[in-house]
Structures are given as structure tokens and as C-alpha cells.
Scaffold this active site. Structure first.
Site, PDB file in Angstrom:
ATOM      1  N   LYS A   1      27.328 -15.177 -30.491  1.00  0.00           N
ATOM      2  CA  LYS A   1      27.919 -14.893 -29.260  1.00  0.00           C
ATOM      3  C   LYS A   1      29.092 -15.200 -29.130  1.00  0.00           C
ATOM      4  CE  LYS A   1      23.310 -15.353 -26.952  1.00  0.00           C
ATOM      5  NZ  LYS A   1      22.677 -15.326 -25.547  1.00  0.00           N
TER       6      LYS A   1
ATOM      7  N   ASP B   1      21.772 -26.377 -24.104  1.00  0.00           N
ATOM      8  CA  ASP B   1      21.788 -25.190 -24.970  1.00  0.00           C
ATOM      9  C   ASP B   1      23.270 -24.546 -24.407  1.00  0.00           C
ATOM     10  OD1 ASP B   1      21.765 -22.529 -25.499  1.00  0.00           O
ATOM     11  OD2 ASP B   1      19.887 -21.858 -24.090  1.00  0.00           O
TER      12      ASP B   1
ATOM     13  N   GLN C   1      25.562 -19.748 -24.484  1.00  0.00           N
ATOM     14  CA  GLN C   1      26.227 -19.025 -23.694  1.00  0.00           C
ATOM     15  C   GLN C   1      27.559 -19.493 -23.156  1.00  0.00           C
ATOM     16  OE1 GLN C   1      24.363 -15.806 -23.252  1.00  0.00           O
ATOM     17  NE2 GLN C   1      26.647 -15.294 -23.080  1.00  0.00           N
TER      18      GLN C   1
ATOM     19  N   HIS D   1      16.940 -20.079 -20.617  1.00  0.00           N
ATOM     20  CA  HIS D   1      16.564 -19.305 -21.703  1.00  0.00           C
ATOM     21  C   HIS D   1      15.219 -19.509 -22.217  1.00  0.00           C
ATOM     22  CE1 HIS D   1      16.815 -17.013 -25.335  1.00  0.00           C
ATOM     23  NE2 HIS D   1      17.600 -15.984 -24.891  1.00  0.00           N
TER      24      HIS D   1
ATOM     25  N   CYS E   1      14.769 -12.852 -21.602  1.00  0.00           N
ATOM     26  CA  CYS E   1      14.388 -14.146 -22.030  1.00  0.00           C
ATOM     27  C   CYS E   1      14.072 -15.013 -21.115  1.00  0.00           C
ATOM     28  CB  CYS E   1      14.937 -14.437 -23.420  1.00  0.00           C
ATOM     29  SG  CYS E   1      14.955 -13.519 -24.927  1.00  0.00           S
TER      30      CYS E   1
END
Lengths: 414, 143
Positions: free
Chosen positions: A233, A207, A210, A129, A372
Site C-alpha cells: 500500500k 492496524d 492504510q 477491516h 473487507c
């Protein structure tokens, strides 16, 4: 909360917790298939925030009166639970941020500017991302460090064979990757990459935006040094996220934002920094949002992360099977067993905006765009894709409506 | 809601008017909508007066709205002068396309072709873009 004895998740029952799902769009029941961009909020989270505002709101760590104490207790209580949620060794290593992006910027600035220079390498992936790509590209450029990308295989998975060639090009100092790709749903072998990073004395930055909503996270088992994620999220409010970092690294690092609350002592000549985590939390925090974040973590923990993960795999497998029958469809990404509940696709000759627009008539909400992830779109050779993504409240009937809607798309543009 | 893809739009999308390239065009520019990757290149040939649009062609790829709107635009501007088209307002094109209540994201798709055409004409004439369009050339990365 509806969880069966066998820990199988009852999505139909859970939907009752989400007021927003009980509405019609264009005269059809809403099928919200865009949870990867942001998840909807259960009543439990909304109620926790309202109750906090109505009974306990004040600024934290400041006042001596009852409300300030209550607010501080709720805020720090949320920190404790969120730290436990990712199995952080200590809640002092859990920093509240605005979102995952801010957490990643914090590391790129506060660690990167001090520790990177010419001859060093920052390694990201082609699947990143922009939030874990652009800050590192920027800091590498500013410090003179090299910037490398782990390429993808045909199935949209990291090509681990490329690591040897990358390490031959310089001193690897940072490896930055997502655990789950927001665009393809790929689950990346981050524990393996962490081991590789540490073998080369690099830091491992994950990251987790997600991943945290969809699988049980254990930062110690992953073996990473930093793990950033967002509340919105995982059924929490927008405007708050968290960064977990290894204490010895956080302690060595310079601060990121400067101002109130993050200090120990301020004098004209010099200012000294506060202890963790306050050193990285300048200014008034998103207080009620942090409380909502804590309630969201409680909610999905009660639903069961294993049950959520299994539910999503089943939905992904079902969606891949249903969509395969749509004429002209191109599906991206790995097989269902190696992905989270995300399905990216194109329909030959029809732009994703047109696909998403026709689906909206049917009440089916999906994302159309580059997600993104422009480097990934370039790799796939497309400007954009359609993406349907699922969460604990998604039911197979919604996937049926997606598949039927795509047949309608074909009819309109055929 | 379904007005967005009414017959005339789909017809222009499936059978675009003025599709192609003019070699040695008097005015030309290309742009993209970075949000969704729509691309449009526009080519204009002037009449002998060096002012009236004798022929206009476009090439590109993208969503139905961007491509149909550009196709409709070529019909709208043929025979008009560069000055007139340079002053053509966004509303005039949107009215011609005839989609009520288009969302802001889709309006950008619809305006891509006109933005590129404006830049091509103003560049050929050496005049500045009107205030309403200032900055759009950068947004559409017009070259």
C-alpha cells in the site's frame, strides 16, 4: 524525485516515476483511483528489486560466501530503514511478515491464546477491516473471552462515549483498531485509545496498513504496543509487510510459525527459540520483497510524508466538493480535514458494480464492494459502496474525470 | 466493451419481466452473491402435470447484470419442464444474455438467478444438483 522547496508535492512530476500510469484503458488515459486497495510502484522500487536479483541475491543469515553476505546486508538494511520509518526504538522489534493481516494474526495467536480467557474483553471497532476483526473474534471465541465493538457516529467516526459502557462489561485486555479506515478514510484517535487501553492494562494493537502510506508514523508517540502494516500500500511490492511490537511483549510471547531460522537449538526432547526478530521469522523470508519495501520507504520519505498527507487532504476536499454536485449521490465518512485520501459513496438506485463498470469504459479505476468491512456496510445499511482513493501520484484532473464519469453513469441507468 | 449494457440488458433491468412473488409457490429459493450483495428470490408454479413451469416470478435487488439476467431467465424457462431447466447449462443462459467476454466476476452476477432457480427446482423434485453446479448453492448461500 520532484519536491519543491516549500515541500509541496508535485504529483504531475512524480507520475513520471510510475510506468504503469502511462497507459490507456479502453482508449482513455488510465485514471487509477484505487490506491487504497494497493498502490502502484515507482521505477525506483522496481529497479532496486531487479538490481538486487541481478547482483546480490542469496538466502539470508545462512551462507558464508559473498552473495549470502550481500543479501543479508540488503535485507537487514531494509529492516533498519523500515524500523526508522515508524520510529521504532529498535530494529529488532520489527518483524517481517507477509502483510499486515499476518502481523495481526501473529499478535492474535501468539499473544491472544496465552493471555485471554473468560471474563476478559477484546475490543475492536465497527470500522475495522476484516484483518483486525476476524482474528480477534476467532481468538475471543476460542478462549472464552468477550468480544466488543466500539460503535460509529453518524459521520463514520468512533463513538468514544461508548468506552465507559464497554469497560463495565469485563476486563479489557486488547484494544484493536485501525489508524486510518480503508473504507471511509477516517483518521482514528489512536493515541487517545492507547491511553485508555493502558489505563485498563490492556494491549493496544494498531492496524496501520492504510495509515503508513499516508501520514508520518511514530509508534512511540502513538503509544501502541503493536503496529502492523504492508509494503504494497506504500508503493512497495506485495508479499511483504511488517509488524512492530514492544520488545518486552515480543520476548514473552510464544512463537507463531515454527520451523527453520526461528530456533536457537533443536534437540529431540526440546527446541529453544531464537532472538528477536528471528523468533517470529520462520522459513525463508520474502527477501527481495523486503529490499523493495526498503526502497519504497525511501521513496515516500523523500517525497515527504507531510507533503503526501497535505496532498491527499487537498484531493479529498476537492473530490467531496466535485462529487457533491452529482445527482443522487450519497457520500459517507467524515469531513475532508478528518480523513485520508479516500472517498466512499453510492449513487441512489445504481449498484456499485454497475457504476465501476461504466467508469472503467472511461479509463477510471475505482473499487466497488464491501472493502473487507462487512460490519461497517451493515452499519451503513448498504451491501457495498463505491470507493475512490488517492495517493501521491493522483492529480485533480483524475477527480474531474471521475465526476464526469459519474454523470455518464447517471445517463446510462437514468 | 459497452455491449455489457446494451439496450436489451438495460430494458430488462429497468422493466424486469416476471417481477413479483407467487404465494403458495410449488418451488422457491433465495440466494445472494456475497461478493457484491446481489439478492434474488425465485418462485415457480407448475402446470397441472406438476412438471411444466406455468409461471415464474422473482424479486431481488442488485446490479443490472444480476437483475436483467434473472428477468431474461424467466422468459427463457416459462413453458419448459423442470427436468429441462434442471439440465439447462450455464452457457445457454450466457448465450441468451449475449455478452461476449464477460469478466469472471460479472459472470457470477449473471448466473445468480439461474443458480437459485436450479436449487428451487431440484429441491422441489428431490433430485441432486448437476455436477456443473455443485457447491454453487453454498456459494450463493441459497435458502
Amino acid at each position: 524525485m520532484a519536491v519543491g522547496a516549500d515541500m509541496k508535492l508535485d504529483a504531475h512530476a512524480l507520475r513520471a516515476d510510475f510506468p504503469i500510469l502511462a497507459q490507456e484503458i479502453n482508449g482513455k488515459p488510465l485514471a487509477y483511483l484505487d490506491s487504497a486497495v494497493t498502490a502502484q510502484k515507482p521505477r525506483q522500487v522496481l529497479d532496486a528489486m531487479t538490481q538486487f536479483y541481478e547482483t546480490s541475491y542469496g538466502n539470508v543469515h545462512r551462507g558464508v560466501y559473498a552473495l549470502a553476505e550481500r543479501a543479508t546486508e540488503a535485507f537487514e538494511g531494509a529492516r533498519e530503514r523500515i524500523a526508522r520509518f515508524v520510529n521504532a526504538p529498535s530494529s529488532r522489534e520489527l518483524i517481517f511478515t507477509r502483510n499486515a493481516t499476518e502481523g495481526l494474526n501473529l499478535v492474535a495467536y501468539a499473544w491472544g491464546f496465552t493471555n485471554l480467557g473468560p471474563g476478559d474483553l477484546v475490543v475492536v471497532t465497527e470500522l475495522e477491516h476484516h484483518s483486525n476483526f476476524v482474528p480477534w473474534q476467532y481468538v475471543a471465541k476460542r478462549t472464552g473471552a468477550g468480544f466488543r465493538m466500539i460503535p460509529l457516529t453518524e459521520t463514520g467516526e468512533l463513538d468514544i462515549d461508548a468506552l465507559d459502557e464497554i469497560v463495565a462489561g469485563g476486563r479489557v485486555k486488547v484494544v484493536a483498531t485501525n489508524l486510518v479506515s480503508n473504507a471511509l478514510g477516517t483518521i482514528n484517535p489512536v493515541d487517545r485509545l492507547s491511553a485508555w487501553a493502558h489505563e485498563h492494562e490492556a494491549i493496544m494493537v494498531v492496524d496501520g496498513a492504510q495509515a503508513a502510506p499516508h501520514l508520518a508514523i511514530d509508534v512511540q508517540a502513538i503509544g501502541c504496543d503493536f503496529f502492523a502494516f504492508s509494503a504494497h500500500k506504500l508503493c512497495g511490492p506485495s508479499g511483504v509487510g511488517a509488524l512492530w511490537g514492544r520488545r518486552e511483549l515480543l520476548e514473552e510471547m510464544e512463537p507463531f510459525n515454527l520451523g527453520g531460522h526461528m530456533i536457537r537449538k533443536v534437540q529431540f526432547e526440546e527446541t529453544t527459540w531464537g532472538d528477536l526478530p528471528h523468533k517470529f521469522e520462520a522459513g525463508t523470508s520474502p527477501i527481495a520483497e523486503a529490499v523493495g519495501f526498503g526502497a519504497a520507504v525511501d521513496y515516500i520519505t523523500a517525497a515527504g510524508l507531510e507533503a503526501i498527507e497535505r496532498h491527499e487532504h487537498e484531493l479529498a476536499a476537492y473530490a467531496l466538493e466535485r462529487l457533491r454536485d452529482v445527482p443522487g449521490i450519497v457520500l459517507y465518512g467524515p469531513p475532508a480535514e478528518r480523513r485520508a485520501g479516500i472517498v466512499s459513496f453510492n449513487i441512489e438506485g445504481i449498484h456499485p458494480h454497475d457504476v465501476a463498470q461504466v467508469l472503467d469504459w472511461e479509463g477510471v479505476a475505482i473499487r466497488a464492494g464491501h472493502h473487507c468491512c462487512q460490519p461497517l456496510m451493515h452499519r451503513l445499511g448498504v451491501a457495498a459502496t463505491n470507493r475512490a482513493s488517492f495517493y501521491l501520484y493522483t492529480v485533480p484532473e483524475e477527480i474531474d474525470r471521475l465526476a464526469d464519469g459519474l454523470l455518464r453513469v447517471r445517463k446510462v441507468f437514468g | 466493451m459497452e455491449d455489457l449494457y446494451r439496450e436489451v440488458i438495460l430494458d430488462h433491468y429497468k422493466n424486469p419481466r416476471g417481477h413479483g412473488v407467487i404465494e403458495d409457490a410449488d418451488a422457491t429459493a433465495e440466494g445472494v452473491n456475497p461478493l457484491c450483495g446481489d439478492e434474488v428470490s425465485i418462485y415457480v408454479a407448475f402446470d397441472e402435470d406438476g412438471e411444466t413451469i406455468d409461471e415464474i416470478k422473482f424479486s431481488g435487488r442488485g446490479c443490472a447484470i444480476s437483475q436483467a439476467a434473472t428477468s431474461m431467465l424467466t422468459e427463457m424457462v416459462t413453458g419448459r419442464t423442470a427436468t429441462e431447466v434442471g439440465e439447462l447449462s450455464k452457457d445457454e443462459l450466457l448465450e441468451e444474455i449475449g455478452i461476449p467476454n464477460m469478466s469472471p466476476i460479472r459472470i457470477k452476477c449473471a448466473l445468480l438467478g439461474l443458480g437459485v432457480l436450479k436449487v428451487a427446482l431440484h429441491r422441489a423434485k428431490g433430485t441432486a444438483l448437476p455436477q456443473e453446479w455443485a457447491g454453487l448453492d453454498e456459494e450463493f448461500q441459497v435458502r
